[in-house]
Design a protein around this motif. Structure first.
Motif, mmCIF file in Angstrom:
data_model
loop_
_atom_site.group_PDB
_atom_site.id
_atom_site.type_symbol
_atom_site.label_atom_id
_atom_site.label_comp_id
_atom_site.label_asym_id
_atom_site.label_seq_id
_atom_site.Cartn_x
_atom_site.Cartn_y
_atom_site.Cartn_z
ATOM 1 N N LEU A 137 23.854 -31.787 -42.341
ATOM 2 C CA LEU A 137 23.631 -30.305 -41.938
ATOM 3 C C LEU A 137 24.225 -29.351 -43.007
ATOM 4 N N ALA A 138 23.611 -28.215 -43.094
ATOM 5 C CA ALA A 138 24.182 -27.186 -43.641
ATOM 6 C C ALA A 138 24.007 -25.842 -42.872
ATOM 7 N N VAL A 139 25.034 -25.309 -43.058
ATOM 8 C CA VAL A 139 24.980 -23.767 -42.579
ATOM 9 C C VAL A 139 25.220 -24.230 -41.047
ATOM 10 N N GLY A 140 24.489 -23.449 -39.869
ATOM 11 C CA GLY A 140 24.386 -23.707 -38.577
ATOM 12 C C GLY A 140 25.401 -22.864 -37.774
ATOM 13 N N THR A 141 25.184 -22.666 -36.558
ATOM 14 C CA THR A 141 26.045 -22.160 -35.685
ATOM 15 C C THR A 141 26.366 -22.970 -34.530
ATOM 16 N N ASP A 142 27.595 -23.113 -34.282
ATOM 17 C CA ASP A 142 28.104 -23.996 -33.279
ATOM 18 C C ASP A 142 27.910 -23.306 -31.901
ATOM 19 N N ILE A 143 27.049 -24.272 -30.883
ATOM 20 C CA ILE A 143 26.893 -23.506 -29.467
ATOM 21 C C ILE A 143 27.524 -24.360 -28.385
ATOM 22 N N ASP A 144 27.107 -25.471 -28.465
ATOM 23 C CA ASP A 144 27.707 -26.515 -27.254
ATOM 24 C C ASP A 144 27.244 -25.957 -25.861
ATOM 25 N N ALA A 145 25.868 -25.996 -25.617
ATOM 26 C CA ALA A 145 25.422 -25.421 -24.309
ATOM 27 C C ALA A 145 24.466 -26.661 -23.785
ATOM 28 N N TYR A 159 12.981 -12.621 -33.973
ATOM 29 C CA TYR A 159 13.802 -11.694 -34.195
ATOM 30 C C TYR A 159 15.126 -12.262 -34.122
ATOM 31 N N SER A 160 15.035 -13.744 -33.606
ATOM 32 C CA SER A 160 16.348 -14.394 -33.519
ATOM 33 C C SER A 160 16.917 -14.543 -35.155
ATOM 34 N N PRO A 161 18.401 -14.304 -35.111
ATOM 35 C CA PRO A 161 18.915 -14.480 -36.479
ATOM 36 C C PRO A 161 19.200 -15.827 -37.035
ATOM 37 N N ILE A 162 18.625 -16.962 -35.890
ATOM 38 C CA ILE A 162 18.880 -18.318 -36.402
ATOM 39 C C ILE A 162 17.622 -19.286 -36.116
ATOM 40 N N HIS A 163 16.566 -18.427 -36.329
ATOM 41 C CA HIS A 163 15.145 -18.900 -35.788
ATOM 42 C C HIS A 163 14.779 -19.728 -36.927
ATOM 43 N N ASP A 164 15.061 -19.579 -38.198
ATOM 44 C CA ASP A 164 14.787 -20.355 -39.310
ATOM 45 C C ASP A 164 15.321 -21.752 -39.347
ATOM 46 N N GLY A 165 16.330 -22.097 -38.894
ATOM 47 C CA GLY A 165 16.819 -23.273 -39.013
ATOM 48 C C GLY A 165 16.402 -24.309 -37.746
ATOM 49 N N LEU A 174 23.166 -29.199 -26.367
ATOM 50 C CA LEU A 174 22.640 -28.499 -27.728
ATOM 51 C C LEU A 174 23.748 -27.897 -28.256
ATOM 52 N N THR A 175 24.186 -28.473 -29.312
ATOM 53 C CA THR A 175 25.370 -28.535 -29.944
ATOM 54 C C THR A 175 25.526 -27.517 -31.133
ATOM 55 N N LYS A 176 24.241 -27.356 -31.770
ATOM 56 C CA LYS A 176 24.381 -26.271 -32.988
ATOM 57 C C LYS A 176 22.989 -25.716 -33.181
ATOM 58 N N ALA A 177 22.750 -24.697 -33.996
ATOM 59 C CA ALA A 177 21.351 -23.929 -34.181
ATOM 60 C C ALA A 177 21.424 -23.319 -35.612
ATOM 61 N N GLY A 178 20.349 -23.225 -36.038
ATOM 62 C CA GLY A 178 20.352 -22.481 -37.647
ATOM 63 C C GLY A 178 20.743 -23.269 -38.482
ATOM 64 N N CYS A 179 20.623 -24.621 -38.284
ATOM 65 C CA CYS A 179 20.901 -25.527 -39.326
ATOM 66 C C CYS A 179 19.918 -25.846 -40.304
ATOM 67 N N PHE A 180 20.404 -25.963 -41.563
ATOM 68 C CA PHE A 180 19.332 -26.483 -42.724
ATOM 69 C C PHE A 180 19.524 -27.607 -42.876
ATOM 70 N N LEU A 203 15.511 -35.201 -43.294
ATOM 71 C CA LEU A 203 16.547 -35.813 -42.347
ATOM 72 C C LEU A 203 16.470 -37.007 -41.878
ATOM 73 N N SER A 204 15.140 -37.509 -41.318
ATOM 74 C CA SER A 204 14.778 -38.637 -40.751
ATOM 75 C C SER A 204 14.757 -39.763 -41.674
ATOM 76 N N GLU A 205 14.826 -39.496 -42.955
ATOM 77 C CA GLU A 205 14.987 -40.546 -43.744
ATOM 78 C C GLU A 205 16.168 -41.056 -44.279
ATOM 79 N N LEU A 206 17.167 -40.013 -43.643
ATOM 80 C CA LEU A 206 18.453 -40.405 -43.998
ATOM 81 C C LEU A 206 19.178 -41.164 -42.874
#
Length: 252
Positions: A137-145, A159-165, A174-180, A203-206
């Motif tokens: 994973l690259a970047v990402g925001t920890d959530i743990d919810a 309009y969410s700042p992490i909607h692209d990941g 749900l541990t992370k969001a906005g991950c590349f 990712l699923s290839e790895l």
């Protein structure tokens, strides 16, 4: 007699050089699309070639084969690096953590995907299974919810700042969001597929994760496992497929 021996020596040198060129050419062709069985065949041929070269005193051929054999360990490590990573990741995964009931998690996921697909809001959801995904994973925001449909839907709103990941679900939370995610390197993948689908495949290839993708262009959902994409017919089939893929791995 001396002339005869000289001719034999010349012929042997020519044979030595010809075999060297042949070996280099054949190996370069074989290694282009290398597979496990093909690698084993190449290594077997190298060992046999080494013995023949030693028997016939073909010094150049023997030297070349010895160089290939010496570097074979490195070659195998490079070729099978993904499988080696998977093996180590599986061995190092902690078995002591208490996992959340995945049936409830899947219900929330299906409800969220249904709403996102209906509104044509793109989404990328990764469900970790036996192999940890953190190192990919690259970047990402920890959530743990706790996984809820409301939380997933809010993350992917435009309009969410992490909607692209991607959002990551590990041990039922749900541990992370906005991950590349790493994009697929498979050249056979259709060029019509967008970044989300390519990331899901990559990712699923790895790892053995299950990835759910919602397309904002078509409003359809799909499941990606092992680099293969399967379109979702309807939401009940999505829930059924996720239970088949995920729940057996989480049985206590």
């Amino acid at each position: 007699m001396n002339l005869f021996l000289q001719n034999i020596a010349v012929l042997r040198d020519l044979l030595d050089l010809s075999l060297t060129i042949l070996i280099v050419t054949r190996l370069s062709r074989l290694l282009k699309g290398v597979l496990a069985l093909r690698i084993l065949a190449v290594l077997s041929a190298l060992v046999a070639g080494h013995l023949l070269a030693r028997f016939f005193s073909l010094h150049t051929v023997r030297l070349l084969i010895d160089l290939f054999l010496a570097s074979s360990v490195v070659m195998l490590a490079v070729v099978f690096q993904t499988d080696i990573r998977k093996a180590f990741a599986t061995l190092t995964r902690s078995r002591t953590e208490k996992d959340v009931e995945m049936s409830d998690v899947i219900d929330e996921l299906v409800f969220a995907v249904a709403g996102l697909a209906q509104k044509r809001i793109g989404a990328l959801i990764v469900i970790e299974r036996a192999i940890q995904v953190d190192s990919y994973l690259a970047v990402g925001t920890d959530i743990d919810a706790k996984v809820t449909s409301e939380l997933i839907s809010s993350i992917f709103l435009p309009y969410s700042p992490i909607h692209d990941g991607a959002v990551i679900i590990q041990h039922g939370k749900l541990t992370k969001a906005g991950c590349f995610l790493p994009l697929t390197q498979n050249l056979e993948v259709s060029k019509s597929l967008g970044t989300r689908h390519r990331a899901a495949m990559g990712l699923s290839e790895l790892v053995d994760a299950v990835v759910v993708v919602v397309s904002e262009e078509t409003g359809t959902a799909s499941i990606v496992v092992g680099g293969k994409k399967t379109d979702v017919v309807d939401m009940p089939s999505l829930g059924k497929t996720l239970r088949r893929l995920v729940e057996p791995r989480w049985l206590k």
